[in-house]
Write an enzyme that holds these catalytic residues in place. Sequence first.
Site, PDB file in Angstrom:
ATOM      1  N   GLN A 157      45.015  42.980 -25.287  1.00  0.00           N
ATOM      2  CA  GLN A 157      45.523  41.647 -25.622  1.00  0.00           C
ATOM      3  C   GLN A 157      44.702  40.577 -24.877  1.00  0.00           C
ATOM      4  O   GLN A 157      43.558  40.826 -24.551  1.00  0.00           O
ATOM      5  CB  GLN A 157      47.028  41.522 -25.325  1.00  0.00           C
ATOM      6  CG  GLN A 157      47.912  42.343 -26.256  1.00  0.00           C
ATOM      7  CD  GLN A 157      48.038  43.812 -25.865  1.00  0.00           C
ATOM      8  OE1 GLN A 157      48.319  44.141 -24.732  1.00  0.00           O
ATOM      9  NE2 GLN A 157      47.828  44.694 -26.807  1.00  0.00           N
ATOM     10  N   GLY A 212      43.874  46.962 -30.577  1.00  0.00           N
ATOM     11  CA  GLY A 212      42.902  47.539 -31.509  1.00  0.00           C
ATOM     12  C   GLY A 212      41.523  47.160 -31.022  1.00  0.00           C
ATOM     13  O   GLY A 212      41.146  45.995 -31.079  1.00  0.00           O
ATOM     14  N   HIS A 213      40.800  48.114 -30.467  1.00  0.00           N
ATOM     15  CA  HIS A 213      39.496  47.841 -29.875  1.00  0.00           C
ATOM     16  C   HIS A 213      38.420  48.523 -30.709  1.00  0.00           C
ATOM     17  O   HIS A 213      38.415  49.746 -30.850  1.00  0.00           O
ATOM     18  CB  HIS A 213      39.462  48.320 -28.423  1.00  0.00           C
ATOM     19  CG  HIS A 213      40.436  47.576 -27.540  1.00  0.00           C
ATOM     20  ND1 HIS A 213      40.559  47.801 -26.204  1.00  0.00           N
ATOM     21  CD2 HIS A 213      41.320  46.581 -27.831  1.00  0.00           C
ATOM     22  CE1 HIS A 213      41.482  46.989 -25.699  1.00  0.00           C
ATOM     23  NE2 HIS A 213      41.965  46.249 -26.674  1.00  0.00           N
ATOM     24  N   LYS A 266      36.783  43.044 -26.382  1.00  0.00           N
ATOM     25  CA  LYS A 266      36.899  43.841 -25.137  1.00  0.00           C
ATOM     26  C   LYS A 266      36.356  45.250 -25.334  1.00  0.00           C
ATOM     27  O   LYS A 266      35.674  45.787 -24.464  1.00  0.00           O
ATOM     28  CB  LYS A 266      38.373  43.904 -24.687  1.00  0.00           C
ATOM     29  CG  LYS A 266      38.968  42.546 -24.364  1.00  0.00           C
ATOM     30  CD  LYS A 266      40.455  42.629 -24.073  1.00  0.00           C
ATOM     31  CE  LYS A 266      41.293  42.993 -25.272  1.00  0.00           C
ATOM     32  NZ  LYS A 266      41.358  41.966 -26.335  1.00  0.00           N
ATOM     33  N   ASP A 325      41.557  40.237 -29.128  1.00  0.00           N
ATOM     34  CA  ASP A 325      40.484  40.488 -30.089  1.00  0.00           C
ATOM     35  C   ASP A 325      39.192  39.752 -29.763  1.00  0.00           C
ATOM     36  O   ASP A 325      38.420  39.401 -30.651  1.00  0.00           O
ATOM     37  CB  ASP A 325      40.935  40.139 -31.523  1.00  0.00           C
ATOM     38  CG  ASP A 325      42.192  40.875 -31.912  1.00  0.00           C
ATOM     39  OD1 ASP A 325      42.328  42.045 -31.507  1.00  0.00           O
ATOM     40  OD2 ASP A 325      43.045  40.288 -32.612  1.00  0.00           O
TER      41      ASP A 325
HETATM   42  P1  GDP Z   1      39.181  43.661 -28.869  1.00  0.00           P
HETATM   43  O1  GDP Z   1      40.588  43.860 -29.291  1.00  0.00           O
HETATM   44  O2  GDP Z   1      39.037  42.588 -27.830  1.00  0.00           O
HETATM   45  O3  GDP Z   1      38.485  44.921 -28.464  1.00  0.00           O
HETATM   46  O4  GDP Z   1      38.417  43.096 -30.154  1.00  0.00           O
HETATM   47  P2  GDP Z   1      38.545  43.692 -31.657  1.00  0.00           P
HETATM   48  O5  GDP Z   1      37.778  44.954 -31.718  1.00  0.00           O
HETATM   49  O6  GDP Z   1      39.950  43.698 -32.110  1.00  0.00           O
HETATM   50  O7  GDP Z   1      37.857  42.534 -32.476  1.00  0.00           O
HETATM   51  C1  GDP Z   1      36.529  42.157 -32.277  1.00  0.00           C
HETATM   52  C2  GDP Z   1      35.741  42.410 -33.578  1.00  0.00           C
HETATM   53  O8  GDP Z   1      34.517  41.717 -33.528  1.00  0.00           O
HETATM   54  C3  GDP Z   1      35.392  43.858 -33.785  1.00  0.00           C
HETATM   55  O9  GDP Z   1      35.381  44.130 -35.166  1.00  0.00           O
HETATM   56  C4  GDP Z   1      33.977  43.967 -33.229  1.00  0.00           C
HETATM   57  O10 GDP Z   1      33.207  44.994 -33.832  1.00  0.00           O
HETATM   58  C5  GDP Z   1      33.425  42.627 -33.579  1.00  0.00           C
HETATM   59  N1  GDP Z   1      32.448  42.063 -32.649  1.00  0.00           N
HETATM   60  C6  GDP Z   1      32.412  42.163 -31.296  1.00  0.00           C
HETATM   61  N2  GDP Z   1      31.386  41.420 -30.806  1.00  0.00           N
HETATM   62  C7  GDP Z   1      30.798  40.837 -31.862  1.00  0.00           C
HETATM   63  C8  GDP Z   1      29.706  39.921 -32.008  1.00  0.00           C
HETATM   64  O11 GDP Z   1      29.102  39.469 -31.039  1.00  0.00           O
HETATM   65  N3  GDP Z   1      29.392  39.530 -33.277  1.00  0.00           N
HETATM   66  C9  GDP Z   1      30.043  39.989 -34.369  1.00  0.00           C
HETATM   67  N4  GDP Z   1      29.667  39.547 -35.569  1.00  0.00           N
HETATM   68  N5  GDP Z   1      31.080  40.842 -34.271  1.00  0.00           N
HETATM   69  C10 GDP Z   1      31.446  41.254 -33.043  1.00  0.00           C
HETATM   70  P1  IMO Z   2      43.851  43.597 -28.578  1.00  0.00           P
HETATM   71  O1  IMO Z   2      43.896  44.478 -27.341  1.00  0.00           O
HETATM   72  C1  IMO Z   2      45.619  40.299 -30.750  1.00  0.00           C
HETATM   73  C2  IMO Z   2      49.963  39.918 -30.606  1.00  0.00           C
HETATM   74  C3  IMO Z   2      50.753  40.144 -31.874  1.00  0.00           C
HETATM   75  C4  IMO Z   2      51.885  39.161 -31.640  1.00  0.00           C
HETATM   76  C5  IMO Z   2      52.152  39.299 -30.143  1.00  0.00           C
HETATM   77  C6  IMO Z   2      53.279  40.247 -29.780  1.00  0.00           C
HETATM   78  O2  IMO Z   2      43.253  44.241 -29.750  1.00  0.00           O
HETATM   79  O3  IMO Z   2      43.241  42.270 -28.215  1.00  0.00           O
HETATM   80  P2  IMO Z   2      53.463  42.895 -29.738  1.00  0.00           P
HETATM   81  O4  IMO Z   2      53.343  43.898 -30.839  1.00  0.00           O
HETATM   82  O5  IMO Z   2      52.471  43.087 -28.631  1.00  0.00           O
HETATM   83  O6  IMO Z   2      54.867  42.729 -29.232  1.00  0.00           O
HETATM   84  O7  IMO Z   2      53.111  41.485 -30.444  1.00  0.00           O
HETATM   85  O8  IMO Z   2      50.939  39.771 -29.576  1.00  0.00           O
HETATM   86  N1  IMO Z   2      49.074  41.031 -30.214  1.00  0.00           N
HETATM   87  C7  IMO Z   2      47.749  40.991 -30.311  1.00  0.00           C
HETATM   88  N2  IMO Z   2      46.943  40.050 -30.824  1.00  0.00           N
HETATM   89  N3  IMO Z   2      45.094  41.408 -30.199  1.00  0.00           N
HETATM   90  C8  IMO Z   2      45.895  42.350 -29.646  1.00  0.00           C
HETATM   91  O9  IMO Z   2      45.405  43.391 -28.935  1.00  0.00           O
HETATM   92  C9  IMO Z   2      47.280  42.197 -29.740  1.00  0.00           C
HETATM   93  N4  IMO Z   2      48.357  42.928 -29.345  1.00  0.00           N
HETATM   94  C10 IMO Z   2      49.439  42.205 -29.625  1.00  0.00           C
HETATM   95  O10 IMO Z   2      50.005  39.815 -33.017  1.00  0.00           O
HETATM   96  O11 IMO Z   2      51.452  37.849 -31.882  1.00  0.00           O
HETATM   97 MG    MG Z   3      41.745  43.900 -31.037  1.00  0.00          MG
END
Ligand code: GDP
Ligand code: IMO
Ligand code: MG
Length: 441
Positions: free
Chosen positions: A233, A41-42, A17, A14
Amino acid sequence: MGKSVVVIGAQWGDEGKGKVVDLLTDRAQAVVRFQGGHNAGHTLVIKGKKTALNLIPSGVMREGAPCYIGNGVVLSLAHICGNPRLGIKSELETVEATGMEVRSRLKISEAAPLVLPIHARLDQAREKARGEAKIGTTGKGIGPAYEDKVARRAVRVGDLYQRDLLAAKLGELMAYHNFVLTHYYKEAPEDFQQTLDDLLAYAEVIKPMVADVTEHLRQHLKRGDNVLFEGAQGALLDIDHGTYPFVTSSNTTAGGAATGTGVGPRELDYVLGIVKAYATRVGSGPFPTELEDGPEGIGAHIRKVGDEFGTVTRRPRRCGWFDAVAARRSIFNNSVSGLVVTKLDVLDELETIRICTGYKLDGQVIENPPIGAEGFEKVEPIFEELPGWQSSTFGISRYEDLPENARRYLKRMEEVTETEIAIVSTGPDREHTIVLHHPFD
Ligand code: GDP
Ligand code: IMO
Ligand code: MG
């Protein structure tokens, strides 16, 4: 040859990416996922409009760019195609609802193993049985699906088109797991015929998308195209290098980009390591710099301002300070060429900001993080404190416009990680970005 850039999370996932991949896709002619599954979850925000993707590469929101799902991904066809009976929305349709064409642009590897409903059932039954000791998985069946791959009993995408073979393979797999589900976990079995019928229906939907992804990527590179590899991840969730056993079940580190697509490692030119300006973790497991300072504390403040709630499970994410010890190890594990620091704006209001620059274990300063969760649980972070900037950086797109203390913080991050910052993100939108060094240059 074209240039390959690998985008990986250098923390616990998270890191942002999705946003970074979307941003860089304007310079890429192909985007490929290489590991993980719909546990990812991106989130992308484009001109204020939010899209969350789980399996389809984040490049899909830029017209034209072909998107690939590599052999290293475990594929839930229910997730891709949807299943009204199971209440599962189709990700193809989610993307189409935004007005983007996807079916003609998405290619799926024949070698990708499937995540089946029985895998999710097993994942959930295990977590329930573990009670307090649970991993905190997403419950999507990712672990059991990877186990089947390694156990050489997985059903792969290519198997869908050989009906007898499919029924035989699925029958063997389900007999094995149903035995465990019913006898060990005392749960109801999963229905073989229903699973088979569903698979045959999904197989028709994805048929035009099934391809030799390795060959497609080879052609792209040969043609001089830029290719973007989208990690899921984060490095600290890597099955080998993460805080085992509190990890996911794939190699989330950059080496996975090679094994998970069939593109050899010498073709990977640049690795972009994404870190937040702080740290988060969702699920159980060690987190040395975690802020456990209550509902009025800084941890809760970061969670609120940063909207730190899981994209997949909506669980609140645990929040803490940036950990340079863990980051340094991640940077080496991934051959990180440059960093992206995201969510700088989330720290805007803080009076002081901490960075963990070292660990103590049993009173001794240690240079490297311990291997696995047991040692990690015991370390004490050594912090240094920097002054905050207490003004808004939200949406800033020029480095010179950042407040002096924000620049000072970023400089310090570069020093303690011994790595250059290539991009700074100051908000969720594509536009909220400072590009210092473009990885495709
Ligand atoms: P990923 O799994 O690495 O793609 O990241 P996620 O999408 O799960 O979580 C990142 C969250 O932060 C998302 O809701 C993005 O919209 C948000 N986000 C990304 N970059 C920034 C930033 O620079 N500032 C803020 N406030 N939010 C951001
Ligand atoms: P993105 O791509 C954050 C975590 C789960 C748990 C562990 C194992 O959005 O960064 P799993 O279901 O993969 O066997 O769970 O990994 N986990 C993540 N945490 N971002 C993710 O993906 C994750 N995908 C799995 O919360 O701790
Ligand atoms: Mg994510």
